[in-house]
Design an enzyme around this catalytic site. Structure first.
Site, short mmCIF file in Angstrom:
data_model
loop_
_atom_site.label_atom_id
_atom_site.label_comp_id
_atom_site.label_asym_id
_atom_site.label_seq_id
_atom_site.Cartn_x
_atom_site.Cartn_y
_atom_site.Cartn_z
N LYS A 226 0.80 -1.23 0.00
CA LYS A 226 0.00 0.00 0.00
C LYS A 226 0.83 1.27 0.00
CE LYS A 226 -4.40 -1.91 1.34
NZ LYS A 226 -5.48 -2.01 2.34
N ARG A 266 -3.32 -9.95 4.95
CA ARG A 266 -3.80 -10.08 3.57
C ARG A 266 -2.71 -9.55 2.65
NH1 ARG A 266 -6.13 -6.91 -0.22
NH2 ARG A 266 -7.69 -7.88 -1.62
N1 LIG Z 1 -10.02 -7.03 4.60
C1 LIG Z 1 -9.38 -6.27 3.69
N2 LIG Z 1 -9.72 -6.35 2.40
C2 LIG Z 1 -9.08 -5.56 1.48
N3 LIG Z 1 -9.43 -5.63 0.17
C3 LIG Z 1 -8.80 -4.84 -0.75
C4 LIG Z 1 -7.78 -4.00 -0.35
C5 LIG Z 1 -7.08 -3.17 -1.37
O1 LIG Z 1 -5.97 -3.88 -1.86
P1 LIG Z 1 -6.02 -4.64 -3.27
O2 LIG Z 1 -7.13 -5.60 -3.28
O3 LIG Z 1 -4.70 -5.18 -3.59
O4 LIG Z 1 -6.29 -3.44 -4.30
P2 LIG Z 1 -7.59 -3.12 -5.12
O5 LIG Z 1 -8.63 -2.71 -4.12
O6 LIG Z 1 -7.14 -2.00 -6.03
O7 LIG Z 1 -7.98 -4.37 -5.88
N4 LIG Z 1 -7.40 -3.90 0.96
C6 LIG Z 1 -8.05 -4.68 1.89
C7 LIG Z 1 -7.71 -4.63 3.29
O8 LIG Z 1 -6.83 -3.86 3.74
N5 LIG Z 1 -8.40 -5.43 4.13
#
Ligand SMILES: Nc1nc2ncc(COP(=O)(O)OP(=O)(O)O)nc2c(=O)[nH]1
Length: 292
Positions: A226, A266
């Protein structure tokens, strides 16, 4: 929950005492901030999920909609089209699957397809039917701290005391979920790093995992790749390294979070965080890691 009864056993296993869980991120999206587009083809997505399990993932979190700041929402049908076939194939292959969705209908259908965890970054706020839907399934419910969708979250990153405010708002989200029928023992909480938060907020929350754990639920930490890690690693020119170059820092956060008692992390790069979790376990109890 899945008629075959797979779910309750998976849920019990996920909640059993043990090392910090490693949740592998599987974004079946074209635009996720760090790996958008890489896993859109079903076979590639399934292969990547299997590779994450082989690398040490205890759970694979399948998401069909990017939640990054400024992301455009995806329609419900498109989100379902992206995630449900993958959830079904992975669950059928014996993988413990989480669905990363803010939509009750997608969550319900994903659990029917074999998911055992519903991971809602909105903590049940985006879809008022979510908590009741999860309650009816028997799945674990990840309730994250959230203050609004991608288009407004940056403007809502203002706090009097970010830790106290997040603790209070998470407790309220938990209470809403329990009032809607989700048993408290099936609620996992998550500080929502990067969601309506700037770097100083993320670090303050990581320093205060004990105060979040005092809410009485397993804690999931999603720091992987992040922006606050990018800012930390920025070079002399101020440019942050690209997201995939933040995995070492992510693994360091994993070790510290695991040592602080996080239930799970995660992450995108499973191998480095799986090793970090083992380091944290050995640090706490050398006997925990003795082979054999
Ligand atoms: N429980 C939980 N779920 C999450 N889902 C998505 C993201 C964002 O990361 P990512 O899925 O890699 O990015 P994007 O939302 O652009 O797909 N962060 C979290 C988090 O911190 N906690």
């Amino acid at each position: 929950m899945e008629p075959g009864g797979r779910g309750p056993r998976d849920v019990a296993a996920l909640l059993a005492p043990g090392r910090c869980r490693v949740v592998g991120v599987l974004n079946v999206t074209p635009d996720s901030f760090s790996d958008g587009g890489r896993w859109m083809a079903a076979d590639a997505a399934v292969a990547h999920a299997q590779a994450m399990v082989a690398a040490g993932a205890d759970l694979v979190d399948v998401g069909g909609e990017s939640t990054r700041p400024g992301a455009q929402r995806v329609g419900a049908d498109e989100e379902a089209r992206r995630v449900l076939p993958i959830v079904e194939r992975l669950a059928a292959a014996g993988v413990a699957v989480s669905v990363d969705t803010m939509r009750a209908d997608v969550a319900r259908r994903a659990v029917q397809a074999g998911a055992v965890v519903v991971n809602d970054v909105s903590g049940g706020l985006a879809d008022e039917a979510m908590a009741a839907a999860v309650a009816a399934t028997g799945a674990l419910f990840v309730v994250s701290h959230w203050r609004g969708h991608s288009d407004v979250m940056t403007s809502r990153a203002t706090y009097t005391d970010v830790v106290a405010d997040v603790v209070a708002e998470l407790a309220a989200a938990r209470d809403r979920a329990v009032a809607a029928g989700v048993p408290a023992e099936r609620v996992v909480l998550d500080p929502g790093l990067g969601f309506a938060k700037v770097g100083e907020h993320d670090w303050a929350l990581l320093r205060s995992l004990d105060r979040l754990r005092a809410l009485g639920h397993p804690l999931l930490v999603g720091a992987s790749r992040k922006r606050f890690l990018g800012a930390l690693l920025a070079g002399p020119d101020g440019a942050a390294p690209p997201a995939p170059e933040r995995d070492a820092a992510t693994a360091a956060v994993t070790a510290l979070a695991a040592h602080a008692g996080a239930w799970g992390v995660r992450v995108h790069d499973v191998a480095s965080s799986a090793a970090a979790v083992r380091v944290a376990a050995a640090w706490a109890d050398p006997a925990a890691e003795r082979p054999g």
